[in-house]
Design an enzyme around this catalytic site. Sequence first.
Site, PDB file in Angstrom:
ATOM      1  N   GLU A 188      86.629  56.061  47.914  1.00  0.00           N
ATOM      2  CA  GLU A 188      87.911  56.258  47.235  1.00  0.00           C
ATOM      3  C   GLU A 188      87.822  56.974  45.892  1.00  0.00           C
ATOM      4  O   GLU A 188      88.687  56.777  45.034  1.00  0.00           O
ATOM      5  CB  GLU A 188      88.560  54.882  47.019  1.00  0.00           C
ATOM      6  CG  GLU A 188      87.872  53.974  45.970  1.00  0.00           C
ATOM      7  CD  GLU A 188      86.861  52.987  46.530  1.00  0.00           C
ATOM      8  OE1 GLU A 188      86.333  53.235  47.628  1.00  0.00           O
ATOM      9  OE2 GLU A 188      86.603  51.975  45.855  1.00  0.00           O
ATOM     10  N   GLU A 247      91.555  54.014  51.642  1.00  0.00           N
ATOM     11  CA  GLU A 247      91.032  54.760  50.484  1.00  0.00           C
ATOM     12  C   GLU A 247      92.177  55.155  49.558  1.00  0.00           C
ATOM     13  O   GLU A 247      92.045  55.092  48.335  1.00  0.00           O
ATOM     14  CB  GLU A 247      90.238  55.989  50.921  1.00  0.00           C
ATOM     15  CG  GLU A 247      89.124  55.719  51.924  1.00  0.00           C
ATOM     16  CD  GLU A 247      88.197  54.584  51.564  1.00  0.00           C
ATOM     17  OE1 GLU A 247      88.022  54.297  50.363  1.00  0.00           O
ATOM     18  OE2 GLU A 247      87.648  53.946  52.487  1.00  0.00           O
TER      19      GLU A 247
HETATM   20  N1  TRP Z   1      84.347  51.576  48.444  1.00  0.00           N
HETATM   21  C1  TRP Z   1      84.222  52.084  49.781  1.00  0.00           C
HETATM   22  C2  TRP Z   1      85.387  51.549  50.565  1.00  0.00           C
HETATM   23  O1  TRP Z   1      85.539  50.408  50.780  1.00  0.00           O
HETATM   24  C3  TRP Z   1      82.985  51.709  50.495  1.00  0.00           C
HETATM   25  C4  TRP Z   1      81.654  52.068  49.952  1.00  0.00           C
HETATM   26  C5  TRP Z   1      80.862  51.347  49.166  1.00  0.00           C
HETATM   27  C6  TRP Z   1      80.888  53.155  50.324  1.00  0.00           C
HETATM   28  N2  TRP Z   1      79.641  51.928  49.034  1.00  0.00           N
HETATM   29  C7  TRP Z   1      79.627  53.023  49.754  1.00  0.00           C
HETATM   30  C8  TRP Z   1      81.159  54.233  51.119  1.00  0.00           C
HETATM   31  C9  TRP Z   1      78.624  53.934  49.987  1.00  0.00           C
HETATM   32  C10 TRP Z   1      80.163  55.144  51.337  1.00  0.00           C
HETATM   33  C11 TRP Z   1      78.895  54.981  50.806  1.00  0.00           C
HETATM   34  O2  TRP Z   1      86.227  52.238  50.966  1.00  0.00           O
HETATM   35 ZN    ZN Z   2      87.375  49.804  50.091  1.00  0.00          ZN
END
Ligand code: TRP
Ligand code: ZN
Length: 846
Positions: free
Chosen positions: A255, A289
């Site tokens: 995101e 996202e």
């Molecule tokens: N914050 C992201 C979500 O929930 C997920 C995420 C955390 C992520 N670490 C990551 C995505 C590493 C890709 C790679 O949408």
């Molecule tokens: Zn998330």
Amino acid sequence: MRDAAPAQDNRVHLKDYAPAAVTVTHVDLHFRLDPLATRVQARLSCERRGPGDMVLDGEALETITVLVDGVDPGDRMRIEGDRMILTDMPDSFLLETEVQIAPERNTTLTGLYMSNGMYCTQCEAEGFRRITWMLDRPDVMATYDVEIEADLPVLLSNGDELQPGSWRDPWPKPTYLFALVAGNLVATSDRFTTMDGREVALNVWVRPGDEGRTAYAMDSLKRSMAWDERVYGRAYDLSVFNIVAVDDFNMGAMENKGLNVFNSRYVLASPETATDADYANIERIVAHEYFHNWTGNRITCRDWFQLCLKEGLTVFRDQQFSQDERGYAVQRIGDVMNLRARQFREDAGPLAHPVRPESFVEINNFYTATVYEKGAEVIGMLRRLVGDDGYAAGVALYFERHDGEACTIEDWLACFEEAGDRDLMQFKLWYSQAGTPRVAVTESFNDGTYRIDLKQTVPDTPGQTDKAPMHVPLAFGLLDREGAEIRETEVFELREAEASMTFDLPERPVLSMLRGFSAPVILEFEQSDADRLTLLAHDTAPFTLWESGRALAKDRLMRALTEEAGFDAAWLDAVAAVTTDAEAAPAFRALNLSLPSEDDLAGSLHNAGYVPDPDRIYAVRRAAQLAVAERLADDLPALRDTMAVPGTYDPRAEDAGRRSLGAALLRLQTYLDGGKAARVAYDAADNMTDRMSAFVCLLEAGDESVAGRFEADWRHDRLVMDKWFMAQVAHAAPRDAVGTAERLMTHPDFDGRNPNRLRAVIGGLTGGNPAGFHAADGSGYAFLADWLLRVDGANPQLSARMSQAFDGWTRYDADRQALMCGALERIAATDGLSRDLSEMVERMLG
Ligand code: TRP
Ligand code: ZN
């Protein structure tokens, strides 16, 4: 790769949280991109917030210069491993650094890396430190100016574009939301006008050739933006919103502020290449996202222990969105099935942890079903307890009070205690006590008094015993014996270890308990067949209606496994009645036909004190399906015909529901005709949903030629080929599964560096073919262990995540336990293991 070190030395604890002595308020970044020698110049505006040194994070950086207010800090600066320590800094100063990094050699897919000639970043959770020296922690929020120098047509970063390659993000954000993308990309563009009149340019960026597959992602984005305005009152806050599809990606999507980066499988879809499930996932993840822009970005987490603050809430929001877009009942049932399959399993094994963990070695190991999906259930319970209005008021207060801040679960709950005027002390245990609570239900009826007795227990989990009773909202209703509702849904708040309810009634009613799955608990309720059949036929609450059918099926499967009982006509008649009920929604009828999974049965047998036998579970489940197929034999062809979807393919839920029931019926028919109908269906399919449905039937029927035909048609398409790799492993006969996986890994199109491809084969075995993975000779375990070790040096996040397949090892017989434990010990004993994988293996070994 990270250094191997004993876990105790680098364990991080929630109780040790302290704000940084010096913070960063603004970041200027200049990138000169080069595959092997990218230069990153950073100018950090630093401000003192308290006494002490400034400690910056940096990993795999070649440091060229460090200047404080334009001069060499001399011995006030020292670099110790991954930390830079600055002592005796003034109250306010400019820190300038230049580093060199090699994105082409970065195989971890975190920090700045390359995928198909494209530069991209992944900074959550702690990847920014692989780009430049910085306070890489979420409570340091800064504005960013970014300049990108590269001989590439598309140069993107967060915020608004000032000139080509030059970006400004006016919203303070933590490092983990930083992103940069550069490459030869093409956009599908559209516009959105926000409720406050802001014009937003929307772009979905993909590799040339993929631009015909972006329409659904764009459509999902616009619907998400409108939904967040309508339901949460939240509007977008920049002039541009970019989505980029990347082929090499560790998770689903990310995101980053104004520049979401996606695994290409969650962006690209066309009727010919994507299934209904792919479309549903794209819609859900685009929404997820996008919703983070408020729940995660504008209000972020103080530290990584608060991860569920953004993830649980954002999953809850994307589930609400999908319910609104696709229909409540089917969406809720699907979400509960997923929760039970992944989170209940996690909660019952050696990796169990609270929704808010109290310590970790590697934070990437805590992006789990517990933090995400149980975290979302906790929000759902909170809403039930404070009511819809209390929830709306609490959320509004949260946005108003904490916009621009890095927050904790305490900050969040305080908004609901105030707005909803409720004491949430006991409720808060949902964040700290791991393990799935069990609620035992017994009923009695005497002299006009109907009584329900409730008893809750919270099981021990690693590091936690003797837990306090939880605050459990139990939604329930009562039906009379004919199935008419005599009490509408109400919520009983179970707060003690034991409680009871009584009702004055002329006759014993039928209890519809845990409507909507109002709490993530295991209900221990031996309801009679008669009551379950009444609920299955008449309940007004769709979740409990489905659950009653599920309970009947589970009971039959469990008795077949433990007592060698056969499948009785009463049950088969009930299954047939729902399946042929033209009044019910096809998607719902399809869900009713899907039996509890092999893994679910293994867990339930273990819970009931039996030792699960994977081969027997496989065989008994097939026998049940055959019995259902035989019961429905006469109806199948005509029923399938009624599920044909006329016209051109449309991914909407209604059509998808018809296709899913059609597919379930085709599978039953394959049990009876050995694949005859599936062959016709495969040749007739004009979309990937129908094609995959027929394909897996033919694989299970042992068709020799279909895999080759599929490959010849789709070899050029990487996302479709992921399905091809996975299906062959998942639908192989168990005794052939490991051999199939090994053979596919020598295929010229197999690439163990690409997470999607690797997960297709490994996940096809560990998740898709449990009886194959648990082969008695241990070949599945050895295969997984070998691959984890092979991948770990290049991509620790990926190896750690895939290692979770071992977490059920204590359920099985002594021989299998010894084999799995041996595989885990072999990994643990390997030199140079990543911190990620070593933490997972140590936790699983206990
Ligand atoms: N914050 C992201 C979500 O929930 C997920 C995420 C955390 C992520 N670490 C990551 C995505 C590493 C890709 C790679 O949408
Ligand atoms: Zn998330």
